[in-house]
Design an enzyme around this catalytic site. Structure first.
Site, PDB file in Angstrom:
ATOM      1  N   GLU A 142     -32.305  33.599  29.665  1.00  0.00           N
ATOM      2  CA  GLU A 142     -32.490  35.053  29.543  1.00  0.00           C
ATOM      3  C   GLU A 142     -33.323  35.441  28.327  1.00  0.00           C
ATOM      4  O   GLU A 142     -32.834  36.112  27.403  1.00  0.00           O
ATOM      5  CB  GLU A 142     -31.137  35.768  29.493  1.00  0.00           C
ATOM      6  CG  GLU A 142     -30.370  35.699  30.790  1.00  0.00           C
ATOM      7  CD  GLU A 142     -29.162  36.629  30.824  1.00  0.00           C
ATOM      8  OE1 GLU A 142     -28.677  37.012  29.756  1.00  0.00           O
ATOM      9  OE2 GLU A 142     -28.711  36.955  31.921  1.00  0.00           O
ATOM     10  N   GLU A 304     -27.038  33.259  38.085  1.00  0.00           N
ATOM     11  CA  GLU A 304     -25.701  33.675  37.655  1.00  0.00           C
ATOM     12  C   GLU A 304     -25.292  34.861  38.514  1.00  0.00           C
ATOM     13  O   GLU A 304     -26.023  35.840  38.626  1.00  0.00           O
ATOM     14  CB  GLU A 304     -25.705  34.104  36.184  1.00  0.00           C
ATOM     15  CG  GLU A 304     -26.049  32.989  35.231  1.00  0.00           C
ATOM     16  CD  GLU A 304     -26.038  33.433  33.773  1.00  0.00           C
ATOM     17  OE1 GLU A 304     -25.484  34.510  33.472  1.00  0.00           O
ATOM     18  OE2 GLU A 304     -26.606  32.708  32.940  1.00  0.00           O
TER      19      GLU A 304
HETATM   20  C1  GLA Z   1     -25.862  36.292  30.836  1.00  0.00           C
HETATM   21  C2  GLA Z   1     -26.047  34.927  30.229  1.00  0.00           C
HETATM   22  C3  GLA Z   1     -24.811  34.101  30.246  1.00  0.00           C
HETATM   23  C4  GLA Z   1     -23.627  34.954  29.920  1.00  0.00           C
HETATM   24  C5  GLA Z   1     -23.509  36.113  30.831  1.00  0.00           C
HETATM   25  C6  GLA Z   1     -22.342  37.004  30.499  1.00  0.00           C
HETATM   26  O1  GLA Z   1     -26.194  36.405  32.141  1.00  0.00           O
HETATM   27  O2  GLA Z   1     -27.100  34.219  30.776  1.00  0.00           O
HETATM   28  O3  GLA Z   1     -24.970  33.101  29.292  1.00  0.00           O
HETATM   29  O4  GLA Z   1     -23.757  35.396  28.619  1.00  0.00           O
HETATM   30  O5  GLA Z   1     -24.654  36.907  30.697  1.00  0.00           O
HETATM   31  O6  GLA Z   1     -22.542  37.761  29.336  1.00  0.00           O
END
Ligand code: GLA
Ligand code: ZN
Length: 671
Positions: A142, A304
């Site tokens: 991210e 995710e």
């Molecule tokens: C993001 C990140 C994860 C985790 C989630 C939840 O999507 O990529 O590492 O932190 O959020 O906060």
């Protein structure tokens, strides 16, 4: 169809790994993503590497038929690196340092950070890149999350100046002219005098500095992330050829031009947390799905997906039974070939203690595990039908980061005139009619679309205007939103009647524009051709049709009551609508349903219940229709076409009932 999960072997005792692998296998999970935050465990001291534990985990899961997607561990960095470089941090526009302790907080232009990041990626890919169970890579994690895409430190100042030198061919006069620095005596004599925009007298950098400077700084900051990603992609390709490389994007996150980032990826993946935006009985807005798919006009992975309630301090309401599965199917319906949950088991410590996994902290399989297991069995059964199918959208939404950024630094007005909200409004209106759109860039293959909707072509270089006109000449239907054709590429306002370079295709010009939403209590309306009145928001472009262009909607309110709000212009083999304001959802739906889509040959579903979302995937001549019920009550829905319900394994006719948070996947046509 692939089911996966994020797994952190470093969070759990080794003796537990095998239990987790077995439970995953039983649930039909065949992918784990690992290691994207494990830098310190992989390089515990500067120059001492340890990939053994990770390899052991990869091989153990491999024995259970679970393949690994490896993340490069650069979003967080070890304390020893912090100690080596006290100036490694990012700096905010107010000069404040972003201290160590979260993630993505190292400056990407810090030479030390970059060198060590390159080295750990080199070592990791060299050590594990050939492992047969490593099937794909994720770069970093991210990019830009927690507001870290823009850094104002001295390293970034230097990098920004080099970027500007390249952009303006080392010609400071060209920069001065483009940004209009003559205003307030801000002319530069040399590139060395330029700094990232910092907060000013009583304003933040975003709303105090020269808009040309700000726009270029946003572009530069995005390019820095793109470059960091590319650097890792090149290293991975060298050491681990043949494995697809992705990065987990953040849907509508706006500080990186995701079209640029995606060009270096083999496949787009993204992180989908619908509960952050929605906990109603209505479908979560589909725009993030449609943009992620539109980046490469190809299927995506969800890297995710919410696996329970999430939050860092307080957390979201727990998704009721069926909703996690439903969100997974929403993503599949809109183009995802893999759904990977975040995360396997809720972590016992750390800032994300309450970002819940499939399992609670205790690790005992319960309701959410059973729901994932059901999905695993269904994915296995659906694969023969759905593998290789794709979403084939007939409508495009032009998504343009330059326009978004120009409006970020100068929003014109509030109350609805917001780039993402407008794009969302159009996409949601289409969804209510059962029509799916790809959100794409101006460089995409536009010939796929019958209709192209541009929420606002606010920054409109000549090449953009030309591509849009060519789209219409060739027979396309174009919708231009308010405040289009206003700015040149460096942020100067065009020296012409608006919409400047789009005037010819639009068949109208803007006589006046009015930010009526700044008047407290004023309710602006537009009258449609069927004489319905709809609320308008934001501002009004008051239009004057030219040639044989026709007026469709008119304003009701202020001194321009009765004047054109929407103009339709037949041009070449197609037509263009200029929509001068932001209409309420019912207005957009009516306009699309009666004014635009029939003429463009796009079929709509009428009377879709508000809680139901429909999307399609196709393979060859076969179309699969997904009917998703986003409410907690059963609902009956008329089908687009009869066919065979894949999950129920039964023929279906004109209508079906969908249980609460349920889904029907209908292979249309004969059995
Ligand atoms: C993001 C990140 C994860 C985790 C989630 C939840 O999507 O990529 O590492 O932190 O959020 O906060
Ligand atoms: Zn920096």
């Amino acid at each position: 169809m692939i089911l996966g999960v994020a797994y952190y072997p470093e969070h759990w005792p080794r003796e537990r790994w095998e239990t987790d692998a077995r439970l995953m296998q039983e649930a039909g999970i065949s992918r784990v993503r690992m290691a994207e935050f494990a830098w310190h465990r992989l390089e515990p001291r500067e120059g001492q590497f340890d990939f053994g534990w990770l390899e052991e985990a990869i091989n153990l899961f491999g024995r259970y038929g679970i393949q690994t997607i490896l993340g490069t561990p650069t979003p967080t960095y070890p304390a020893w690196l912090h100690e080596m470089y006290p100036d490694i941090h990012q700096v905010k526009s107010n000069g404040q340092v972003k201290e160590w302790g979260q993630r993505q907080d190292a400056c990407k232009n810090h030479p030390g950070y970059r060198a060590y990041a390159r080295r750990i990626v080199e070592k990791m890919t060299a050590a594990l890149g050939q492992n047969p169970h490593v099937v794909a890579w994720q770069t970093d994690n991210e990019f830009g999350c927690h507001g870290t895409a823009r850094c104002h430190c001295p390293n970034c100042g230097r990098a920004f100046r080099s970027w500007l030198r390249r952009r303006f061919n080392n010609d400071i006069a060209a920069l001065n002219a483009a940004w209009g620095t003559v205003f307030w005596s801000h002319e530069y004599d040399d590139f060395d005098q330029i700094w990232p925009p910092m907060d000013t007298a009583d304003r933040t950098a975003n709303d105090g500095q020269n808009p040309g400077l700000v726009l270029d700084f946003y572009r530069f900051s995005s390019d820095v992330q793109v470059e960091m990603n590319r650097e890792q992609v090149e290293i991975i390709r060298r050491h681990s050829p043949g494995r697809p490389i992705t990065h987990n994007l953040m849907g509508l996150f706006h500080q990186i031009d995701y079209f640029k980032l995606a060009t270096d990826l083999d496949i787009v993946s993204w992180d989908n947390y619908p509960f952050l935006a929605n906990n109603t009985n209505r479908p979560p807005a589909p725009l993030a799905h449609d943009l992620m798919r539109g980046l490469k006009q190809k299927p995506v992975w969800v890297m995710e997906q919410a696996s329970g309630p999430g939050g860092w301090g307080s957390y979201a309401a727990t998704p009721p039974p069926g909703q996690m599965r439903l969100w997974a199917y929403q993503a599949v319906a809109r183009g995802a070939d893999m759904i990977s949950f975040f995360r396997w088991r809720s972590c016992r410590w750390g800032r994300e203690q309450y970002w819940h996994g499939i399992l609670y902290h205790h690790g005992i399989p319960q309701r959410r595990y059973e729901e994932v297991k059901q999905l695993g069995a269904e994915f296995r059964a659906l694969s023969t039908e759905l593998d290789g199918s794709e979403v084939a959208a007939e409508v495009g939404i032009l998504y343009d980061y330059d326009s978004l950024w120009a409006l970020e630094t100068q929003p014109n007005t509030g109350d609805g005139f917001d780039y993402r909200a407008m794009a969302n409004g159009w996409d949601a209106a289409l969804a209510r009619l059962g029509v799916v759109a790809d959100a794409v860039s101006i460089d995409a293959d536009l010939t796929r679309y019958k209709v192209l909707i541009a929420p606002s072509v606010h920054v409109c270089p000549p090449a953009t205007a030309e591509r849009l006109a060519a789209f219409v000449r060739a027979g396309g239907t174009l919708i231009l939103g308010p405040r289009s054709g206003v700015k040149e590429s460096e942020g100067a306002i065009v020296d012409a009647l608006l919409p400047g370079p789009l005037r010819e295709v639009a068949g109208c010009y803007v006589e006046e524009y009015d930010a009526f939403s700044q008047i407290p209590g004023l309710e602006m309306r537009v009258r449609c051709p069927a004489n319905h009145l709809y609320r308008a928001y934001g501002l009004a472009d008051v239009l004057v049709p030219e040639g044989d262009a026709e007026v469709s909607h008119r304003y009701e309110g202020r001194y321009y009551a009765g004047k054109p709000a929407v103009v339709r212009h037949a041009y070449g083999k197609g037509c263009c609508f200029y929509v001068g304001t932001v209409m309420e959802p019912a207005g957009l739906i009516g306009f699309l349903r009666y004014g635009v889509l029939p003429g463009a040959g796009v079929a709509v579903l009428s009377d879709l219940p508000e809680c139901v979302e429909v999307s399609y995937r196709s393979r060859g001549g076969t179309r699969y229709a997904f009917y998703l019920n986003h409410s907690d009550a059963a609902v009956k829905v008329a089908l687009a076409r009869p066919g065979f319900d894949l999950l129920a394994a039964a023929a279906v006719g004109d209508s079906v009932e969908i249980p609460p948070f349920g889904v029907r996947i209908v292979r249309e046509g004969g059995l």
